[in-house]
Scaffold this motif. Structure first.
Motif, short mmCIF file in Angstrom:
data_model
loop_
_atom_site.label_atom_id
_atom_site.label_comp_id
_atom_site.label_asym_id
_atom_site.label_seq_id
_atom_site.Cartn_x
_atom_site.Cartn_y
_atom_site.Cartn_z
N PRO A 290 0.82 -1.21 0.00
CA PRO A 290 0.00 0.00 0.00
C PRO A 290 0.85 1.26 0.00
O PRO A 290 1.83 1.36 0.74
CB PRO A 290 -0.82 -0.12 1.30
CG PRO A 290 -0.06 -1.07 2.16
CD PRO A 290 0.63 -2.02 1.23
N LEU A 291 0.48 2.21 -0.87
CA LEU A 291 1.19 3.49 -0.96
C LEU A 291 0.47 4.60 -0.21
O LEU A 291 1.09 5.55 0.25
CB LEU A 291 1.35 3.89 -2.43
CG LEU A 291 2.18 2.96 -3.31
CD1 LEU A 291 2.14 3.44 -4.75
CD2 LEU A 291 3.62 2.89 -2.82
N GLY A 292 -0.84 4.49 -0.10
CA GLY A 292 -1.63 5.53 0.55
C GLY A 292 -3.00 5.62 -0.09
O GLY A 292 -3.40 4.79 -0.90
N LEU A 293 -3.72 6.69 0.26
CA LEU A 293 -5.11 6.84 -0.16
C LEU A 293 -5.21 7.77 -1.36
O LEU A 293 -4.58 8.83 -1.40
CB LEU A 293 -5.92 7.41 1.00
CG LEU A 293 -7.41 7.09 1.05
CD1 LEU A 293 -7.64 5.59 1.09
CD2 LEU A 293 -8.04 7.75 2.26
N THR A 294 -6.01 7.39 -2.36
CA THR A 294 -6.25 8.25 -3.52
C THR A 294 -7.73 8.18 -3.87
O THR A 294 -8.49 7.41 -3.27
CB THR A 294 -5.38 7.81 -4.72
OG1 THR A 294 -5.51 8.78 -5.76
CG2 THR A 294 -5.79 6.44 -5.24
N ALA A 295 -8.16 9.02 -4.82
CA ALA A 295 -9.58 9.07 -5.19
C ALA A 295 -9.73 9.76 -6.52
O ALA A 295 -8.77 10.32 -7.07
CB ALA A 295 -10.40 9.80 -4.11
N ASN A 296 -10.95 9.74 -7.06
CA ASN A 296 -11.26 10.44 -8.30
C ASN A 296 -11.84 11.82 -8.01
O ASN A 296 -12.36 12.08 -6.92
CB ASN A 296 -12.29 9.64 -9.12
CG ASN A 296 -11.74 8.30 -9.57
OD1 ASN A 296 -10.54 8.13 -9.72
ND2 ASN A 296 -12.63 7.34 -9.77
N GLU A 324 -2.68 3.11 5.31
CA GLU A 324 -2.61 1.81 4.65
C GLU A 324 -3.96 1.17 4.38
O GLU A 324 -4.04 0.16 3.69
CB GLU A 324 -1.75 0.87 5.49
CG GLU A 324 -0.30 1.37 5.64
CD GLU A 324 0.55 0.48 6.52
OE1 GLU A 324 -0.05 -0.23 7.37
OE2 GLU A 324 1.78 0.48 6.36
N SER A 325 -5.04 1.73 4.94
CA SER A 325 -6.36 1.15 4.68
C SER A 325 -7.42 2.19 4.98
O SER A 325 -7.22 3.10 5.80
CB SER A 325 -6.61 -0.10 5.55
OG SER A 325 -6.79 0.26 6.90
N GLU A 326 -8.58 2.06 4.28
CA GLU A 326 -9.69 2.97 4.55
C GLU A 326 -10.20 2.82 5.98
O GLU A 326 -10.57 3.80 6.63
CB GLU A 326 -10.84 2.72 3.57
CG GLU A 326 -10.53 3.08 2.14
CD GLU A 326 -10.06 1.89 1.32
OE1 GLU A 326 -10.22 1.92 0.10
OE2 GLU A 326 -9.53 0.94 1.91
N ALA A 327 -10.23 1.59 6.47
CA ALA A 327 -10.74 1.34 7.82
C ALA A 327 -9.91 2.05 8.88
O ALA A 327 -10.43 2.48 9.92
CB ALA A 327 -10.76 -0.16 8.10
N GLN A 328 -8.63 2.22 8.62
CA GLN A 328 -7.73 2.86 9.57
C GLN A 328 -8.12 4.32 9.81
O GLN A 328 -7.90 4.86 10.89
CB GLN A 328 -6.30 2.78 9.02
CG GLN A 328 -5.26 3.55 9.80
CD GLN A 328 -3.98 3.71 9.02
OE1 GLN A 328 -3.94 3.49 7.80
NE2 GLN A 328 -2.91 4.09 9.68
#
Length: 360
Positions: A290-296, A324-328
């Motif tokens: 996992p690199l991190g969180l991204t989105a559109n 590392e995760s959305e839940a985090q």
């Protein structure tokens, strides 16, 4: 307090957006890009909803070359990679509209950051991908809508959306299809003995049914008078979430209550709408790390542009904590409620940028 809560939400989960107030999508379009039938119609959620397949890998990269209308070269973490656009087949060199298709893609994405979702690999060993431009539109579908590519019904036979888009271009007629004698590129390759390609999409594996939990007898206790009673524990709330108060469920969405954030900050949030619009997800590298969180559609996420975030950014760390995760994220929101200075590490075009944001 409400402003500080909104700021924390924007910093920590600006790409998840589940605790920000929903806004209309105000993403600016590239004036030089080919104009689709309906702006932002061919988004990831729209396309993936109709595809019964698995996204193998998601990443962002800078388009360094447009080798053909349906072949792009990208720079990803200092590594060059060539990808084939899923579901379409552009005219080959020597066919009408080959240059027009390539020129349209050059204007749309050359030297810009795009979002890439790898679906499979073709018989030539090339990754086959959905590639989304800065507006969140899929290049494959934009090309098909403008009559600059054929729907590749050999390899994407079950794609109803591409079939529909292609049919509209044919009936208009647009681009390639203004010529009633136009030869499909796969027929052109065959007649000229050029190498061809094929691929198939991987169907998602059915989730295994969880094993039945062993029966556990509830604890019992004996009163001082010898009367046997049963002590039944109350069911616990889901980790990180509390039951929503009556009247706090957003219209059309699920109730949302986050420990440490005032209810009036999130009472009007339509979680389903925000998640569908921005499709938050964890970006990974080639090894699956996992690199991190991204989105559109980053520019339409509340506060994102204000704090300097751009399309294709990946939030890798917040105050030294790897994302590392959305839940985090849910556990981090209350943790940062009283923090006034944030160090946010962002991966942009393969480089790490550290943003320092002070809360007044």
């Amino acid at each position: 307090m409400i402003y500080r809560a909104s700021l924390v939400v924007a910093l920590v989960v600006y790409l998840v957006a589940v605790t920000s107030i929903a806004q209309e999508n105000t993403t600016a379009t590239n004036p030089d890009a080919p104009t689709p039938e309906t702006p932002a119609a061919y988004t990831a959620e729209t396309i993936l909803e109709g595809l019964n397949t698995v996204v193998r890998e998601t990443f962002t990269g800078v388009v360094t070359a447009v080798d053909a209308g349906d072949l792009l070269s990208l720079k990803r973490n200092e590594t060059s990679v060539q990808v084939r656009l899923y579901g379409v087949d552009c005219p080959e060199t020597g066919q009408n509209y080959a240059e027009e298709a390539r020129a349209a893609v050059v204007k749309a994405v050359l030297d810009t950051t795009v979002s890439v979702q790898i679906l499979t690999e073709d018989s030539q060993g090339l990754p086959v991908a959905l590639v989304f431009d800065g507006t969140g539109n899929c290049l494959s579908h934009v090309l098909a809508a403008e009559g600059l590519a054929w729907w590749d019904d050999r390899n994407a036979q079950k794609d109803a959306l591409l079939r529909k888009v292609n049919a509209k271009a044919v009936s208009a007629p647009k681009g390639i299809f203004a010529d009633t004698a136009a030869l499909a590129p796969w027929d052109y390759r065959k007649s000229n003995e050029l190498p061809d390609f094929e691929y198939t999409l991987e169907a998602p594996k059915p989730e295994p049914k969880p094993a039945a939990a062993p029966a556990i007898e509830e604890p019992r206790s004996i009163s001082a008078k010898g009367t046997m009673t049963e002590n039944r524990p109350r069911p616990a709330a889901a980790p990180g979430l509390e039951p929503a108060s009556p009247g706090t469920s957003p219209a059309g969405g699920m109730p949302l209550s986050i420990p440490g954030i005032p209810a009036d900050v999130v009472k009007d949030v339509n979680v389903g709408d925000l998640l569908m619009r921005h499709q938050p997800r964890i970006a990974t590298d080639s090894s699956g790390r996992p690199l991190g969180l991204t989105a559109n559609n980053v520019s339409s996420i509340p506060h994102a542009s204000e704090y300097g975030f751009e399309e294709g950014d990946i939030v890798s760390r917040v105050n030294g904590i790897p994302i590392e995760s959305e839940a985090q994220i849910m556990g981090l929101i209350p943790q940062f409620m009283n923090v006034r200075t944030f160090q946010v590490d962002v991966l942009r075009n393969g480089k790490t940028i550290t943003k320092t944001i002070n809360v007044k």
